[in-house]
Design a protein around this motif. Structure first.
Motif, mmCIF file in Angstrom:
data_model
loop_
_atom_site.group_PDB
_atom_site.id
_atom_site.type_symbol
_atom_site.label_atom_id
_atom_site.label_comp_id
_atom_site.label_asym_id
_atom_site.label_seq_id
_atom_site.Cartn_x
_atom_site.Cartn_y
_atom_site.Cartn_z
ATOM 1 N N THR A 224 -65.594 15.653 -80.338
ATOM 2 C CA THR A 224 -65.006 14.321 -80.375
ATOM 3 C C THR A 224 -63.521 14.405 -80.698
ATOM 4 O O THR A 224 -63.023 15.423 -81.174
ATOM 5 C CB THR A 224 -65.662 13.437 -81.452
ATOM 6 O OG1 THR A 224 -65.453 14.029 -82.730
ATOM 7 C CG2 THR A 224 -67.134 13.254 -81.222
ATOM 8 N N THR A 225 -62.848 13.302 -80.423
ATOM 9 C CA THR A 225 -61.502 13.133 -80.945
ATOM 10 C C THR A 225 -61.590 12.055 -82.008
ATOM 11 O O THR A 225 -62.358 11.103 -81.876
ATOM 12 C CB THR A 225 -60.494 12.720 -79.853
ATOM 13 O OG1 THR A 225 -60.933 11.515 -79.244
ATOM 14 C CG2 THR A 225 -60.347 13.798 -78.801
ATOM 15 N N LEU B 269 -53.686 16.226 -81.494
ATOM 16 C CA LEU B 269 -53.367 15.729 -80.157
ATOM 17 C C LEU B 269 -52.153 14.800 -80.170
ATOM 18 O O LEU B 269 -51.303 14.897 -79.287
ATOM 19 C CB LEU B 269 -54.573 14.990 -79.566
ATOM 20 C CG LEU B 269 -55.848 15.821 -79.402
ATOM 21 C CD1 LEU B 269 -57.007 14.943 -78.944
ATOM 22 C CD2 LEU B 269 -55.615 16.963 -78.423
ATOM 23 N N GLN C 104 -58.560 16.665 -82.326
ATOM 24 C CA GLN C 104 -59.731 17.091 -81.556
ATOM 25 C C GLN C 104 -60.563 17.984 -82.460
ATOM 26 O O GLN C 104 -60.053 18.946 -83.042
ATOM 27 C CB GLN C 104 -59.292 17.858 -80.315
ATOM 28 C CG GLN C 104 -60.430 18.359 -79.465
ATOM 29 C CD GLN C 104 -59.925 19.172 -78.285
ATOM 30 O OE1 GLN C 104 -58.874 19.803 -78.360
ATOM 31 N NE2 GLN C 104 -60.661 19.157 -77.205
ATOM 32 N N THR D 145 -64.730 13.971 -76.542
ATOM 33 C CA THR D 145 -63.666 14.793 -76.008
ATOM 34 C C THR D 145 -63.969 15.100 -74.555
ATOM 35 O O THR D 145 -65.079 15.499 -74.211
ATOM 36 C CB THR D 145 -63.555 16.117 -76.800
ATOM 37 O OG1 THR D 145 -63.285 15.799 -78.159
ATOM 38 C CG2 THR D 145 -62.465 16.993 -76.255
#
Length: 151
Positions: free
Chosen positions: A68-69, A98, A117, A149
């Motif tokens: 995931t972000t 990011l 991230q 992600t």
């Protein structure tokens, strides 16, 4: 002796109903199904003051944040080296930065939004957030966004 992180994992049935409704109200706001906190609170049968009292302290637990972000928001004192320290902490936990957005400091405090991230090798995100919150000059770190992600 292990340090207290200030976080607890409890079963849903042990969570007071008002807190569960606060989570639902946040979802309604995030989805755009309601426009205001007052509307969300009214729809769920809680007071607006209850929503504001607990909204920063309850989040839905996700078993795994891998893949995931996450967007973290917080405020930070405008001090030399403080942002660098926080960025190094994120790197130490193995997350990939990011984006970084920082406001111009007002009265010695800047607002920040950092999107990271979470990688397969990233250590415990909640431990990272706890360490960030314990850094003098960093104020209330929150996960305000989460998405899958893209590979």
């Amino acid at each position: 002796m292990q340090q207290d992180t200030g976080y607890y994992v409890i079963k849903r049935q042990a969570v007071p109903e008002v807190l569960l409704k606060v989570v639902e109200a946040k979802k309604l706001l995030e989805s755009g199904k309601v426009k205001t906190a007052a509307e969300a609170a009214s729809r769920l049968g809680i007071s607006r003051s209850s929503f504001y009292k607990y909204k920063e302290d309850i989040y839905e637990f996700h078993d795994s944040l891998q893949g995931t972000t996450l967007t973290l928001t917080f405020q930070m004192n405008d001090e030399v080296g403080l942002l660098s320290y926080v960025l190094n902490l994120i790197a130490e936990f193995g997350a990939n930065i990011l984006t970084i957005h920082q406001s111009i400091p007002l009265n010695g405090v800047a607002s920040l939004s950092i999107t990271i991230q979470v990688l397969p090798t990233t250590r415990d995100i909640m431990e990272m957030i706890s360490k960030m919150e314990n850094v003098e000059g960093v104020h209330k770190v929150h996960i305000t966004g989460r998405s899958a992600t893209l590979s």
